[in-house]
Structures are given as structure tokens and as C-alpha cells.
Design a protein around this motif. Structure first.
Motif, PDB file in Angstrom:
ATOM      1  N   UNK A 180       4.318  -2.314  -6.748  1.00 15.17           N
ATOM      2  CA  UNK A 180       4.741  -1.072  -6.086  1.00 15.17           C
ATOM      3  C   UNK A 180       3.620  -0.037  -5.982  1.00 15.17           C
ATOM      4  N   UNK A 181       2.772   0.039  -7.015  1.00 17.59           N
ATOM      5  CA  UNK A 181       1.652   0.991  -6.982  1.00 17.59           C
ATOM      6  C   UNK A 181       0.676   0.625  -5.866  1.00 17.59           C
ATOM      7  N   UNK A 182       0.341  -0.655  -5.761  1.00 22.95           N
ATOM      8  CA  UNK A 182      -0.572  -1.119  -4.714  1.00 22.95           C
ATOM      9  C   UNK A 182      -0.003  -0.804  -3.330  1.00 22.95           C
ATOM     10  N   UNK A 183       1.297  -1.070  -3.152  1.00 25.52           N
ATOM     11  CA  UNK A 183       1.944  -0.808  -1.856  1.00 25.52           C
ATOM     12  C   UNK A 183       1.945   0.678  -1.527  1.00 25.52           C
ATOM     13  N   UNK A 184       2.275   1.497  -2.523  1.00 24.67           N
ATOM     14  CA  UNK A 184       2.335   2.943  -2.312  1.00 24.67           C
ATOM     15  C   UNK A 184       0.987   3.527  -1.933  1.00 24.67           C
ATOM     16  N   UNK A 185      -0.071   3.079  -2.617  1.00 23.65           N
ATOM     17  CA  UNK A 185      -1.425   3.585  -2.338  1.00 23.65           C
ATOM     18  C   UNK A 185      -1.836   3.244  -0.912  1.00 23.65           C
ATOM     19  N   UNK A 186      -1.592   2.012  -0.491  1.00 23.11           N
ATOM     20  CA  UNK A 186      -2.009   1.583   0.852  1.00 23.11           C
ATOM     21  C   UNK A 186      -1.231   2.332   1.936  1.00 23.11           C
ATOM     22  N   UNK A 187       0.091   2.436   1.772  1.00 23.31           N
ATOM     23  CA  UNK A 187       0.904   3.134   2.782  1.00 23.31           C
ATOM     24  C   UNK A 187       0.522   4.610   2.868  1.00 23.31           C
ATOM     25  N   UNK A 188       0.351   5.254   1.698  1.00 25.79           N
ATOM     26  CA  UNK A 188       0.054   6.692   1.676  1.00 25.79           C
ATOM     27  C   UNK A 188      -1.333   6.981   2.244  1.00 25.79           C
ATOM     28  N   UNK A 189      -2.323   6.193   1.840  1.00 24.29           N
ATOM     29  CA  UNK A 189      -3.683   6.433   2.328  1.00 24.29           C
ATOM     30  C   UNK A 189      -3.779   6.126   3.826  1.00 24.29           C
ATOM     31  N   UNK A 190      -3.008   5.155   4.292  1.00 23.73           N
ATOM     32  CA  UNK A 190      -3.011   4.827   5.717  1.00 23.73           C
ATOM     33  C   UNK A 190      -2.405   5.925   6.580  1.00 23.73           C
ATOM     34  N   UNK A 191      -1.445   6.681   6.017  1.00 21.74           N
ATOM     35  CA  UNK A 191      -0.788   7.734   6.808  1.00 21.74           C
ATOM     36  C   UNK A 191      -1.594   9.029   6.847  1.00 21.74           C
ATOM     37  N   UNK A 192      -2.716   9.090   6.160  1.00 20.71           N
ATOM     38  CA  UNK A 192      -3.551  10.297   6.207  1.00 20.71           C
ATOM     39  C   UNK A 192      -4.031  10.598   7.629  1.00 20.71           C
ATOM     40  N   UNK A 193      -3.999   9.585   8.487  1.00 16.15           N
ATOM     41  CA  UNK A 193      -4.393   9.785   9.882  1.00 16.15           C
ATOM     42  C   UNK A 193      -3.494  10.746  10.635  1.00 16.15           C
ATOM     43  N   UNK A 194      -2.321  11.075  10.067  1.00  8.40           N
ATOM     44  CA  UNK A 194      -1.427  12.031  10.712  1.00  8.40           C
ATOM     45  C   UNK A 194      -1.917  13.472  10.591  1.00  8.40           C
ATOM     46  N   UNK A 195      -2.647  13.777   9.520  1.00  8.64           N
ATOM     47  CA  UNK A 195      -3.024  15.164   9.276  1.00  8.64           C
ATOM     48  C   UNK A 195      -4.529  15.385   9.320  1.00  8.64           C
ATOM     49  N   UNK A 196      -5.317  14.378   8.921  1.00  4.47           N
ATOM     50  CA  UNK A 196      -6.767  14.554   8.894  1.00  4.47           C
ATOM     51  C   UNK A 196      -7.319  14.429  10.313  1.00  4.47           C
TER      52      UNK A 196
END
Length: 426
Positions: A135-151
Motif C-alpha cells: 500500500x505504501x508503494x502504491x500510495x507514493x506512486x499515485x500521489x507523486x504522479x498527480x503532482x502534475x495537476x498543480x506543479x
């Protein structure tokens, strides 16, 4: 009343999975002709022409092209490998390197799907090999991938700039600090997890010499970083418009591909086709949404919505809370582009009536839409990762992993809501 019917029918069709562009366009034509008459659509060709001539929207295909070049030519993979070896020797180091690379990809692509898929293909196998908590691995990948919405240069910021009539360059500047806060929040969470639950994110065993690692990391990280700083720096300094800087980014990405020896005309052909697909989808939705907003406006529904919010107690704060909760809930079920074209045009006149700064409001919406990528059951990042994860990787595992990151995103959203002058460059 017409606007309410239009909105309700559109949501029903979207929930059943019908095409966004054709849903917007088809329902608008049917409801518009039946209630307001066919003459209303005499204005439609002029609206379509104004979309096609919009120089701001020209930035979208070039930023998409730039991001896909970095993904398809293996530059993203090089970034992750170097960062992983550099930070992987500490507990949670591999996850932190994933967050850093996710931020760099976000600043070079602005396309969430491309970032999540790239991180899932490259980072997930390495994490699982190093016995990371799934779950930690999945959460990190999904969250870091969505940074494209704000950065910046975020595609959604470009769309919001056009929909709300706000300079895109101002949105890019305003989104820098909130984006940094998200990266900081994710990193602090991983460091705390590594401290108290080291078995969830164990350190990597790295055999290479530290000096060699630093040299290799510099080769892999510095050139893309220069490209990103050139693109954003040209916008922030006023040297170039977002559209002009997008062209710099597209050309610069091809130069980097050539520099790393991964440039080929076959790759460019594939990248161009992928860019056309993504861009066509966005513009098809935009044309359908234009028809929708035209019917909605001419039916007088805009004024009814404005009167409803203006009559509520609590002034602008009641409106902001209702708007943010509504966007968050809608994000559970429908895509960010649909929300941007369907909901934002309804809320913008109300925000103007309350004298709310539209740059601040747009950043709040963008951060909220970022959260929608992670929220079950229909968070798109969850499905992007599931599509490239091993078959043994359960959907519920991904759901569990994103919960801490959703809480971090909501916390940062509240900070930006409560302290705009300290956290946003107006």
C-alpha cells in the motif's frame, strides 16, 4: 430550471460512461433546441472559431509533446534510477526519490496519466523487489504522479486560465508554493514512516561508489532540470508567454533525447500520434462544453446560481466551502476536465460577485481536482497504476495506500484556503 435539467442529465450520462465530448454537445443541442430554439446555435461557429484561434490553448499540445518525449525516450527512467541510488540508502529513500522524480516529471509534462504510468512501470518493480509495503508503494506512486495537476506547467492550470479568464503565467506563479508544500508533506510523511515503520520502506543496498553516483546523478538530473527552469523561468521573468515557452520545452525535450542517444524518427512519430490523441480529446471536450455553457448561460441559470450563493449566510466563506466540497465529491465520480468545463464556468461568476481573487480560486480548484485523482472509487490515478501493476496487486491495496496522501492534500488545500497571502504569489 433549464440549467438544472441540463446539468442533471449530463451527470447521469457521464456516470454511465458515455463520451464526455458527445454528452456535452448532444444534450446541449437537444435541450437547447427544445427550450430556447434552434437560432441559439447560430453563435456556435463563432465560439468554435474563437477556441481554434486561442493562442493560450496552443500551449497544451506542446507541453503534452514535451512530457511524452521525456517518458517515451527513457529520460524518466534514467532520472529515477539515479535518484533511487542516491537516496535509497536511507529508510524510505526509494519512495523519496519517487516523489522527487514525480515532481520533475510533473514540471515537465503536466499530464497525470503519463506520470503515473511511467512511475508505475519504472518504480513499482524496484519497490516490490526491495520489500516495500505494497500500500505504501502504491500510495507514493499515485500521489507523486498527480503532482502534475498543480506543479507548473500543469495542463489543468492552462485550461482553468482560459475558462476563468485569468493569465496562465499568474496561475503558474501562484501554484509554485502550494506544489512545493505538497512535495514537502509527502517527503516528511515518508521520513516519519521510515523512522517508526522501517519495514514499510526499507533502505536499499547500494554497492556503487558515492562519488560515481553523484556524477551519474548530475548527468541524469541536471539537463532535465535546466530544461524545466528554462521553460518556467522564461514565463516567470516575462521573457516568453506560456505558449512560447511551451515551444521551447518541446524543442528542448528533443534536444535532450538526442543528448542521451534516445532520439529517433520512429520515436518522434509515435510521440506525435500520442500527442494528437491527447490534444484531440481535450479540444473535443472543450467544444462540447462550449455548447453546454452557451445553453446554460442563455437559459438564465447563471443568474439563479449567483443569487442562490449571494443569499446564503456566511458571505464568501460559505460559497468557498460549498464549492470545494462539491468539486471534491464530483471528483469521486467524474474526470477533472469534465469538472473544469462543466462546473467551473458556473462557479466563476459567483466568485467574481464575491470579489474573490480568481488566481487564488483557480489554485484551490486545481489542488482539489488533484485530490480527485486519488479518491476511490473512480480516482483515475488508481486505475492508471492498476493497469501497469502485477496481477497480484489488488485494487484495495491501492485504495489503502492513497489514504494518507489524500489527507496530506486536503491539509495543504486548507492551508492555502486559510493563508492565501502567505502561500500564493499574486
Amino acid at each position: 430550471m433549464i440549467g438544472l435539467i441540463l446539468f442533471a442529465i449530463a451527470l447521469v450520462f457521464l456516470f454511465f460512461g458515455y463520451s464526455v465530448a458527445f454528452t456535452f454537445a448532444g444534450i446541449s443541442v437537444i435541450v437547447g433546441v427544445l427550450t430556447l430554439g434552434i437560432d441559439l446555435f447560430a453563435f456556435m461557429p463563432y465560439r468554435i472559431m474563437s477556441i481554434m484561434e486561442n493562442t493560450i490553448l496552443m500551449a497544451i499540445p506542446m507541453f503534452v509533446f514535451m512530457g511524452i518525449v521525456l517518458q517515451k525516450t527513457g529520460l524518466a527512467e534514467r532520472l529515477l534510477e539515479s535518484s533511487a541510488k542516491l537516496f535509497g540508502t536511507i529508510p524510505g529513500g526509494l519512495a523519496i526519490s519517487t516523489i522527487i522524480v514525480g515532481a520533475l516529471l510533473a514540471a515537465s509534462t503536466g499530464v497525470v496519466g503519463a506520470s503515473v504510468v511511467a512511475m508505475g512501470v519504472i518504480s513499482l518493480p524496484v519497490m516490490l523487489k526491495n520489500n516495500y509495503h505494497q500500500p505504501t508503494a502504491a500510495g507514493v506512486i499515485c500521489a507523486s504522479g498527480t503532482l502534475g495537476q498543480i506543479i507548473p506547467p500543469s495542463i489543468i492550470l492552462i485550461i482553468l486560465g482560459d475558462v476563468m479568464g485569468v493569465p496562465v503565467g499568474d496561475l503558474f506563479k501562484a501554484a509554485v508554493v502550494p506544489g512545493f508544500l505538497l512535495i514537502l508533506g509527502y517527503t516528511v510523511y515518508i521520513l516519519i514512516l521510515g523512522k517508526f515503520k522501517p519495514e514499510y520502506c526499507p533502505a536499499m543496498v547500494v554497492t556503487e561508489n558515492k562519488r560515481d553516483l553523484l556524477v551519474q546523478a548530475a548527468k541524469d538530473i541536471v539537463p532535465p532540470l535546466i530544461l524545466i527552469l528554462s521553460v518556467l523561468g522564461s514565463i516567470f521573468s516575462g521573457i516568453a508567454t506560456p505558449t512560447e515557452s511551451a515551444s521551447i520545452g518541446a524543442v528542448g525535450a528533443m534536444v535532450l533525447a538526442k543528448f542521451y542517444g534516445s532520439f529517433s524518427f520512429k520515436n518522434i512519430n509515435e510521440i506525435s500520434l500520442e500527442t494528437v490523441k491527447v490534444t484531440s480529446m481535450i479540444f473535443a471536450v472543450l467544444i462540447g462544453a462550449t455548447a453546454f455553457s452557451m445553453v446554460f448561460s442563455y437559459s438564465g441559470s447563471e443568474y439563479l446560481i449567483e443569487e442562490f450563493f449571494l443569499d446564503l449566510p456566511g458571505d464568501k466563506w460559505t460559497f468557498l466551502i460549498i464549492a470545494m466540497v462539491a468539486i471534491l465529491v464530483l471528483g469521486f465520480f467524474i474526470d477533472f476536465i469534465e469538472i473544469a468545463f462543466l462546473v467551473v464556468p458556473i462557479l466563476t461568476p459567483v466568485a467574481i460577485a464575491f470579489n474573490i481573487d480568481l488566481v487564488w480560486f483557480a489554485v484551490l480548484i486545481s489542488m482539489n481536482l488533484q485530490t480527485s485523482f486519488l479518491t476511490p472509487p473512480f480516482g483515475f490515478s488508481l486505475f492508471y497504476l492498476k493497469g501497469v501493476a502485477p496481477k497480484s496487486f489488488k485494487t484495495t491495496t491501492i485504495y489503502k495506500g492513497v489514504i494518507p496522501f489524500i489527507l496530506i492534500q486536503i491539509t495543504v488545500l486548507l492551508l492555502v484556503l486559510l493563508f492565501p497571502e502567505q502561500l500564493i504569489f499574486f
